[in-house]
Design an enzyme around this catalytic site. Structure first.
Site, short mmCIF file in Angstrom:
data_model
loop_
_atom_site.label_atom_id
_atom_site.label_comp_id
_atom_site.label_asym_id
_atom_site.label_seq_id
_atom_site.Cartn_x
_atom_site.Cartn_y
_atom_site.Cartn_z
N TYR A 1 -6.62 16.41 -10.43
CA TYR A 1 -5.63 15.49 -11.00
C TYR A 1 -4.44 16.29 -11.54
O TYR A 1 -3.28 16.00 -11.24
CB TYR A 1 -6.30 14.67 -12.10
CG TYR A 1 -5.38 13.81 -12.94
CD1 TYR A 1 -4.72 12.72 -12.39
CD2 TYR A 1 -5.21 14.07 -14.30
CE1 TYR A 1 -3.90 11.92 -13.16
CE2 TYR A 1 -4.39 13.27 -15.08
CZ TYR A 1 -3.74 12.20 -14.51
OH TYR A 1 -2.93 11.41 -15.29
N ILE B 1 -3.39 7.48 -22.89
CA ILE B 1 -2.72 6.23 -23.28
C ILE B 1 -3.77 5.23 -23.77
O ILE B 1 -4.76 4.97 -23.07
CB ILE B 1 -1.93 5.63 -22.11
CG1 ILE B 1 -0.90 6.63 -21.55
CG2 ILE B 1 -1.25 4.32 -22.52
CD1 ILE B 1 0.24 6.97 -22.46
N ASP C 1 0.86 -1.17 0.00
CA ASP C 1 0.00 0.00 0.00
C ASP C 1 0.91 1.23 0.00
O ASP C 1 1.56 1.53 1.00
CB ASP C 1 -0.88 -0.04 1.26
CG ASP C 1 -1.84 1.13 1.31
OD1 ASP C 1 -1.78 2.00 0.41
OD2 ASP C 1 -2.65 1.18 2.26
#
Ligand code: SER
Length: 319
Positions: free
Chosen positions: A146, A176, A56
């Site tokens: 973002y 992508i 994590d």
């Protein structure tokens, strides 16, 4: 490109980029030398062909434990919350994107891991940046959380390089396009979904307007750019925030038209949602001349070669 001995940890190996970059790195550097780190999504049988580890990135101790256990010398940190999901949960996007990166950089600094790769995005651009052929040095005023995390992350990478000498390298990827694992929650996701729906149903409803043009890159070029950047001599890497790289630019309707050259019955409808505003804040094309001149970047795929390959690969997957 010269091969070197290395021990790589890929954080986020089961995501869109990781699921294809990890096997490519293994083919290049040896299967046992690339550890596929995963957290929420378990690894596929193909990723299990080499070492895997659950970790994590939100827990620094977890990252440090893995780095020490496998004597890692390179970390590719790919775990991220993308643009559309980020707008639904900005707090989470900040925590995952920034704390994850901080943990990786700190674990690297404290444990002497010299090489780091971290992807940035065209989403760093926004207000004030020219939308066509967006220059490397255009203003960075993103409208999404973002994009904000990518700008902050770039600055953090640049800081760790200048302050601690960590060899952090980064690319500003466009959208992508890939066939192995779907992207989750981005604005450029339409350019992957459209292939699945074209093959399954011969129709697709796009969430962006037909004329929306964005820079894109086919996965083999994404892998090529990453490997080439990481293998370049440090003296060639002059940009320590992140390099613009791109493969092609097309609108949603141009992609639909290209798919129709293979599937003539294919129909694309348009039902625009909140992602349109995100796309409208991003470049239509990016200037990647700094990457080209500093370390010799050039893409190999265009709209027509990418479409042909994607249709063949997605067709195989759906059989
Ligand atoms: N593919 C990303 C997104 O759409 C952009 O970097 O969020």
């Amino acid at each position: 490109m010269a091969r070197r001995r290395t021990k790589i940890l890929v954080v986020g190996s089961t995501g869109q980029v990781g699921s294809e970059l990890t096997p490519a790195l293994r083919r290049r550097y040896g299967f046992e030398n690339v550890i596929a780190g995963w957290h929420t999504r378990p690894p596929t049988p193909s990723l299990r062909e080499g070492p895997t580890v659950r970790l994590d990135a939100m827990r620094r101790s977890d990252v440090e434990r893995v780095v020490r256990k496998f004597e890692v010398d390179s970390i590719y940190h790919l775990g991220v919350v993308l643009s559309a999901v980020g707008e639904k949960s900005p707090e989470r996007a900040w925590t995952v994107n920034i704390d994850g990166l901080r943990n990786v950089l700190e674990a690297a600094r404290k444990n002497g891991v010299p090489n780091i790769f971290w992807p940035s995005s065209m989403a760093v651009f926004g207000k004030g940046a020219p939308r066509d052929n967006t220059p490397q040095d255009a203003p960075l005023l993103p409208s999404t959380i973002y994009g904000v995390t990518k700008v902050a992350g770039e600055l953090l990478c640049n800081y760790y390089f200048g302050r601690f000498g960590l060899d952090v390298r980064s690319l500003r990827f466009p959208g992508i396009i890939s066939s192995e694992t779907p992207p989750g929650g981005g604005t450029t996701d339409y350019a992957v979904e459209i292939f699945y729906e074209a093959i399954r149903k011969e129709r697709y409803t796009c969430f962006l307007k037909p004329e929306t043009t964005l820079p894109m890159m086919y996965m083999p070029d994404c892998v090529k750019a990453t490997v080439q950047l990481m293998e370049s001599a440090a003296s060639k890497i002059k940009v320590r925030t992140s390099y613009n790289v791109t493969g092609m630019s097309f609108s949603a309707s141009e992609l639909a038209k290209e798919i129709r050259t293979h599937i003539p019955e294919f129909k694309c409808n348009y039902r625009v949602d909140f992602r349109q505003a995100i796309a409208d804040s991003w470049p239509r094309s990016m200037d990647d001349s700094a990457a080209r001149s500093d370390w010799g970047w050039y893409p190999e795929h265009n709209l027509s070669s990418m479409t042909k390959e994607m249709l063949a690969r997605v067709n195989d997957r759906l059989k």
